[in-house]
Scaffold this active site. Structure first.
Site, PDB file in Angstrom:
ATOM      1  N   CYS A  40      15.436 132.323  19.887  1.00 58.67           N
ATOM      2  CA  CYS A  40      16.016 131.479  18.965  1.00 58.67           C
ATOM      3  C   CYS A  40      15.994 130.150  19.329  1.00 58.67           C
ATOM      4  CB  CYS A  40      17.313 132.100  18.791  1.00 58.67           C
ATOM      5  SG  CYS A  40      18.511 130.932  17.494  1.00 58.67           S
ATOM      6  N   HIS A  41      15.978 129.076  18.153  1.00 60.74           N
ATOM      7  CA  HIS A  41      16.115 127.868  18.385  1.00 60.74           C
ATOM      8  C   HIS A  41      17.196 127.436  19.344  1.00 60.74           C
ATOM      9  CE1 HIS A  41      14.972 123.846  16.296  1.00 60.74           C
ATOM     10  NE2 HIS A  41      15.990 123.691  17.017  1.00 60.74           N
ATOM     11  N   THR A  42      18.330 128.392  19.383  1.00 67.52           N
ATOM     12  CA  THR A  42      19.604 127.997  20.187  1.00 67.52           C
ATOM     13  C   THR A  42      19.377 128.084  21.650  1.00 67.52           C
ATOM     14  OG1 THR A  42      20.940 128.766  18.166  1.00 67.52           O
ATOM     15  CG2 THR A  42      22.084 128.479  20.181  1.00 67.52           C
ATOM     16  N   HIS A  62      20.071 135.613  23.503  1.00 65.78           N
ATOM     17  CA  HIS A  62      21.078 136.100  22.977  1.00 65.78           C
ATOM     18  C   HIS A  62      21.004 137.012  21.460  1.00 65.78           C
ATOM     19  CE1 HIS A  62      20.273 132.682  20.909  1.00 65.78           C
ATOM     20  NE2 HIS A  62      20.657 133.077  19.480  1.00 65.78           N
ATOM     21  N   GLU A  63      19.681 137.498  21.473  1.00 64.37           N
ATOM     22  CA  GLU A  63      19.222 137.943  20.149  1.00 64.37           C
ATOM     23  C   GLU A  63      18.434 139.299  20.942  1.00 64.37           C
ATOM     24  OE1 GLU A  63      17.809 135.648  16.614  1.00 64.37           O
ATOM     25  OE2 GLU A  63      15.861 136.431  17.584  1.00 64.37           O
ATOM     26  N   CYS A  92      37.048 142.217  19.006  1.00 67.57           N
ATOM     27  CA  CYS A  92      38.014 142.901  19.704  1.00 67.57           C
ATOM     28  C   CYS A  92      38.999 143.709  19.002  1.00 67.57           C
ATOM     29  CB  CYS A  92      38.974 142.308  20.624  1.00 67.57           C
ATOM     30  SG  CYS A  92      40.157 141.089  20.006  1.00 67.57           S
ATOM     31  N   CYS A  95      42.737 140.387  18.623  1.00 67.38           N
ATOM     32  CA  CYS A  95      43.290 139.310  18.848  1.00 67.38           C
ATOM     33  C   CYS A  95      43.945 138.569  17.492  1.00 67.38           C
ATOM     34  CB  CYS A  95      42.255 138.298  19.306  1.00 67.38           C
ATOM     35  SG  CYS A  95      41.112 137.763  18.387  1.00 67.38           S
ATOM     36  N   CYS A  98      41.091 138.031  15.045  1.00 64.83           N
ATOM     37  CA  CYS A  98      40.285 139.236  14.462  1.00 64.83           C
ATOM     38  C   CYS A  98      41.453 139.848  13.271  1.00 64.83           C
ATOM     39  CB  CYS A  98      40.060 140.302  15.501  1.00 64.83           C
ATOM     40  SG  CYS A  98      38.615 140.107  16.661  1.00 64.83           S
ATOM     41  N   CYS A 106      36.484 135.823  16.941  1.00 61.73           N
ATOM     42  CA  CYS A 106      37.137 136.596  18.033  1.00 61.73           C
ATOM     43  C   CYS A 106      37.216 135.780  19.187  1.00 61.73           C
ATOM     44  CB  CYS A 106      36.395 137.849  18.428  1.00 61.73           C
ATOM     45  SG  CYS A 106      37.445 138.727  19.512  1.00 61.73           S
ATOM     46  N   ARG A 110      36.628 134.162  24.757  1.00 65.21           N
ATOM     47  CA  ARG A 110      36.090 132.952  24.614  1.00 65.21           C
ATOM     48  C   ARG A 110      36.005 132.178  25.837  1.00 65.21           C
ATOM     49  NH1 ARG A 110      32.329 130.100  23.152  1.00 65.21           N
ATOM     50  NH2 ARG A 110      32.771 128.301  23.336  1.00 65.21           N
ATOM     51  N   CYS A 169      21.101 137.798  15.941  1.00 67.86           N
ATOM     52  CA  CYS A 169      21.479 136.504  15.545  1.00 67.86           C
ATOM     53  C   CYS A 169      20.681 135.865  14.155  1.00 67.86           C
ATOM     54  CB  CYS A 169      20.700 135.465  16.679  1.00 67.86           C
ATOM     55  SG  CYS A 169      21.392 133.887  16.382  1.00 67.86           S
ATOM     56  N   ARG A 364       9.597 133.964  14.431  1.00 70.76           N
ATOM     57  CA  ARG A 364      10.280 134.212  15.817  1.00 70.76           C
ATOM     58  C   ARG A 364       9.349 135.184  16.391  1.00 70.76           C
ATOM     59  NH1 ARG A 364      14.287 132.210  15.364  1.00 70.76           N
ATOM     60  NH2 ARG A 364      16.321 133.128  15.445  1.00 70.76           N
TER      61      ARG A 364
HETATM   62  P1  NAD Z   1      13.345 126.795  13.389  1.00 69.67           P
HETATM   63  O1  NAD Z   1      13.303 125.728  14.323  1.00 69.67           O
HETATM   64  O2  NAD Z   1      12.903 128.061  13.309  1.00 69.67           O
HETATM   65  O3  NAD Z   1      13.411 126.114  11.987  1.00 69.67           O
HETATM   66  C1  NAD Z   1      13.943 124.815  11.487  1.00 69.67           C
HETATM   67  C2  NAD Z   1      12.959 124.272  10.475  1.00 69.67           C
HETATM   68  O4  NAD Z   1      13.392 123.001  10.145  1.00 69.67           O
HETATM   69  C3  NAD Z   1      11.715 124.134  10.614  1.00 69.67           C
HETATM   70  O5  NAD Z   1      10.899 125.036   9.777  1.00 69.67           O
HETATM   71  C4  NAD Z   1      11.331 122.673  10.745  1.00 69.67           C
HETATM   72  O6  NAD Z   1      10.179 122.457  10.240  1.00 69.67           O
HETATM   73  C5  NAD Z   1      12.268 122.293   9.602  1.00 69.67           C
HETATM   74  N1  NAD Z   1      12.712 120.833   9.818  1.00 69.67           N
HETATM   75  C6  NAD Z   1      12.858 120.142  10.975  1.00 69.67           C
HETATM   76  N2  NAD Z   1      13.353 118.958  10.650  1.00 69.67           N
HETATM   77  C7  NAD Z   1      13.270 118.940   8.994  1.00 69.67           C
HETATM   78  C8  NAD Z   1      14.018 117.663   8.428  1.00 69.67           C
HETATM   79  N3  NAD Z   1      14.144 116.600   8.778  1.00 69.67           N
HETATM   80  N4  NAD Z   1      14.064 118.064   6.895  1.00 69.67           N
HETATM   81  C9  NAD Z   1      13.442 119.317   6.537  1.00 69.67           C
HETATM   82  N5  NAD Z   1      13.145 120.278   7.530  1.00 69.67           N
HETATM   83  C10 NAD Z   1      12.906 120.064   8.741  1.00 69.67           C
HETATM   84  O7  NAD Z   1      14.869 126.818  13.905  1.00 69.67           O
HETATM   85  P2  NAD Z   1      16.054 128.278  13.441  1.00 69.67           P
HETATM   86  O8  NAD Z   1      15.942 129.076  14.464  1.00 69.67           O
HETATM   87  O9  NAD Z   1      15.986 128.763  12.095  1.00 69.67           O
HETATM   88  O10 NAD Z   1      17.453 127.504  13.710  1.00 69.67           O
HETATM   89  C11 NAD Z   1      17.992 126.586  12.610  1.00 69.67           C
HETATM   90  C12 NAD Z   1      19.236 125.988  13.382  1.00 69.67           C
HETATM   91  O11 NAD Z   1      20.358 126.871  13.028  1.00 69.67           O
HETATM   92  C13 NAD Z   1      19.057 125.530  14.786  1.00 69.67           C
HETATM   93  O12 NAD Z   1      20.111 124.359  15.038  1.00 69.67           O
HETATM   94  C14 NAD Z   1      19.902 126.677  15.526  1.00 69.67           C
HETATM   95  O13 NAD Z   1      20.558 126.449  16.947  1.00 69.67           O
HETATM   96  C15 NAD Z   1      20.951 127.133  14.365  1.00 69.67           C
HETATM   97  N6  NAD Z   1      21.542 128.356  14.586  1.00 69.67           N
HETATM   98  C16 NAD Z   1      22.699 128.448  14.214  1.00 69.67           C
HETATM   99  C17 NAD Z   1      23.357 129.529  14.096  1.00 69.67           C
HETATM  100  C18 NAD Z   1      24.774 129.660  13.778  1.00 69.67           C
HETATM  101  O14 NAD Z   1      25.691 130.623  13.987  1.00 69.67           O
HETATM  102  N7  NAD Z   1      25.414 128.608  13.092  1.00 69.67           N
HETATM  103  C19 NAD Z   1      22.826 130.991  14.693  1.00 69.67           C
HETATM  104  C20 NAD Z   1      21.534 130.686  14.990  1.00 69.67           C
HETATM  105  C21 NAD Z   1      20.812 129.173  15.123  1.00 69.67           C
HETATM  106  O1  DAO Z   2      34.970 130.655  19.148  1.00 74.03           O
HETATM  107  O2  DAO Z   2      34.999 128.869  19.671  1.00 74.03           O
HETATM  108  C1  DAO Z   2      34.376 129.536  19.481  1.00 74.03           C
HETATM  109  C2  DAO Z   2      32.961 129.402  19.454  1.00 74.03           C
HETATM  110  C3  DAO Z   2      31.995 130.706  18.866  1.00 74.03           C
HETATM  111  C4  DAO Z   2      30.657 130.272  19.062  1.00 74.03           C
HETATM  112  C5  DAO Z   2      29.852 130.432  17.953  1.00 74.03           C
HETATM  113  C6  DAO Z   2      28.539 130.195  18.010  1.00 74.03           C
HETATM  114  C7  DAO Z   2      27.886 129.958  16.631  1.00 74.03           C
HETATM  115  C8  DAO Z   2      26.672 128.824  16.477  1.00 74.03           C
HETATM  116  C9  DAO Z   2      25.669 128.982  17.833  1.00 74.03           C
HETATM  117  C10 DAO Z   2      24.592 129.360  17.377  1.00 74.03           C
HETATM  118  C11 DAO Z   2      24.296 130.668  17.997  1.00 74.03           C
HETATM  119  C12 DAO Z   2      22.841 131.137  18.263  1.00 74.03           C
HETATM  120 ZN    ZN Z   3      39.164 139.478  18.471  1.00 74.06          ZN
END
Ligand code: NAD
Ligand code: DAO
Ligand code: ZN
Length: 369
Positions: A40-42, A62-63, A92, A95, A98, A106, A110, A169, A364
């Protein structure tokens, strides 16, 4: 036991395949054989050094999806042979968080998870006596990992590991943001910024719930075809828009988006995502994770006039409860995962997965063991 893992020794360094010592599960923990893991991007974000919680050396990932091999004392919800998906957001069911039923965050483990260790404060991974950190409580870039019982979702026996790992994820994050966080209703106009592994899942969920316009915004025109296959009705490349993007999107959606989703991690785009929302009711959901120290901004009047700014972690999903249902949706053909997994490779080639991601050539990549 000795396990094979891709180890991250430092920010910006490629992962190296190592033999790592893994201690047995303690009370309340399970040993899982990981069969497949999405990249993943993360993971790339942490490896880049931009993640304020990033620790090294660590086993990222993480996936994943795999099979329970052994359980520690007191474990009752899973047994050896069960197929599971590791959860970086545990559940859990005890907590305050939850029990509130207001959040999926949860907090039971953490503090230790954020320090890269198991709930007892120690790591199960080491190399020649040197401690290796866990990552997000999951560390799925190893063929075996140890997880707290509350951080595994038991899934059906016939689910293919190399597909359903993505539910750990990206799939759940995108689909959950639409269904749990935004609660998009039929007929809504939706704008999705970033058509990667998360944004395409937002799009497929928006179609599933009966959205009207589904506008995809991406600077990479190669993302268009797949996004259309997943339900995007209009594509916007910001680099081809004359003038400001926000008024362009407000015009296109005839007043603004009912819901927008930022799936990139760019704070300037987060502002555009909020400001393209409909006056009076538009809701913008931040999914992307921005770099350490970055901040969002807008004029407060945007909120005074009814736009709502929200965020979503793991799609607001309660992992042990919701992940098995999403696996069922995949197995019943309700959601498409296969077309999003563009590359599959052995763990030894994991650095290629990061290269493909950075070049924008994959949605992916999945590594197998
Ligand atoms: P990815 O790299 O697969 O996709 C990102 C897309 O954004 C690409 O297609 C890219 O071309 C496009 N992009 C980049 N800059 C841009 C701009 N300025 N304008 C328009 N498009 C643009 O990434 P992903 O795996 O889809 O992850 C996306 C984001 O989500 C990351 O920041 C990742 O860390 C985050 N994420 C968050 C959670 C969560 O729970 N909140 C979970 C997983 C991932
Ligand atoms: O409970 O304070 C907290 C943190 C929870 C972490 C949630 C992570 C979600 C965003 C990160 C991207 C995951 C791939
Ligand atoms: Zn919990």
């Amino acid at each position: 036991m000795e396990v094979k893992a891709a180890v991250a020794y430092g920010a910006g360094k490629p992962l190296t395949i190592e033999t790592v010592q893994l201690a047995e599960p303690k009370a309340g923990e399970v040993l899982v054989e990981i069969k497949a893991s999405g990249v993943c991007h993360t993971d790339a974000f942490t490896l880049s050094g931009e993640d304020p919680e990033g620790l090294f050396p660590a086993i990222l990932g993480h996936e994943g999806a795999g099979v329970v091999v052994e359980v520690g004392d007191g474990v009752t919800s899973v047994k050896p042979g069960d197929r599971v998906i590791p959860l970086y957001t545990p559940e859990c069911r005890q907590c305050e968080y939850c029990l509130s039923l207001k959040t999926n965050l949860c907090q039971a483990i953490r503090a230790t998870q954020g320090r890269g260790v198991m709930p007892d404060g120690t790591s199960r991974f080491s190399i020649d006596g040197q401690m290796i950190h866990h990552y997000m409580g999951t560390s799925t870039f190893a063929n075996y990992t140890v997880l707290p019982e509350i951080a595994v979702a038991k899934i059906r026996e016939d689910a293919p590991f190399d597909k359903v790992c993505y539910i750990g994820c990206g799939v759940t994050t995108g689909i959950g943001a639409v269904i749990n966080t935004a609660k998009v209703e039929p007929g809504a106009n939706v704008v999705v910024f970033g058509l990667g592994g998360i944004g395409l899942n937002v799009i497929q969920a928006a179609r599933m719930v009966g959205a009207n316009m589904i506008v995809g915004v991406d600077i990479n025109p190669n993302k268009r075809a797949l996004a259309e296959k997943f339900g995007m009705t209009h594509f916007v490349n910001p680099q081809e828009v004359e003038g400001d993007l926000v008024p362009y999107l407000v015009d296109l959606t005839k007043g603004g988006a009912d819901y927008s989703f930022e799936c990139i991690g760019n704070v300037n785009v987060m502002r555009q995502a909020l400001e393209c929302c409909h006056k009076g009711w538009g809701v913008s959901v931040i999914i992307g994770v921005a770099g350490a120290g970055q901040e969002i901004s807008t004029r407060p009047f945007q909120l005074v006039t009814g736009r709502v700014w929200k965020g979503s972690a793991f799609g607001g999903a309660r992992g042990r409860t919701d992940v098995p249902k999403i696996v069922d949706w995949y197995m019943e053909g309700k959601i498409n995962i296969d077309d999003l997994i563009t590359h599959v490779m052995p763990i030894e080639k994991i650095n290629d997965a990061f290269d493909l991601m950075h070049k924008g050539e994959s949605i992916r990549s999945v590594v197998t063991f």
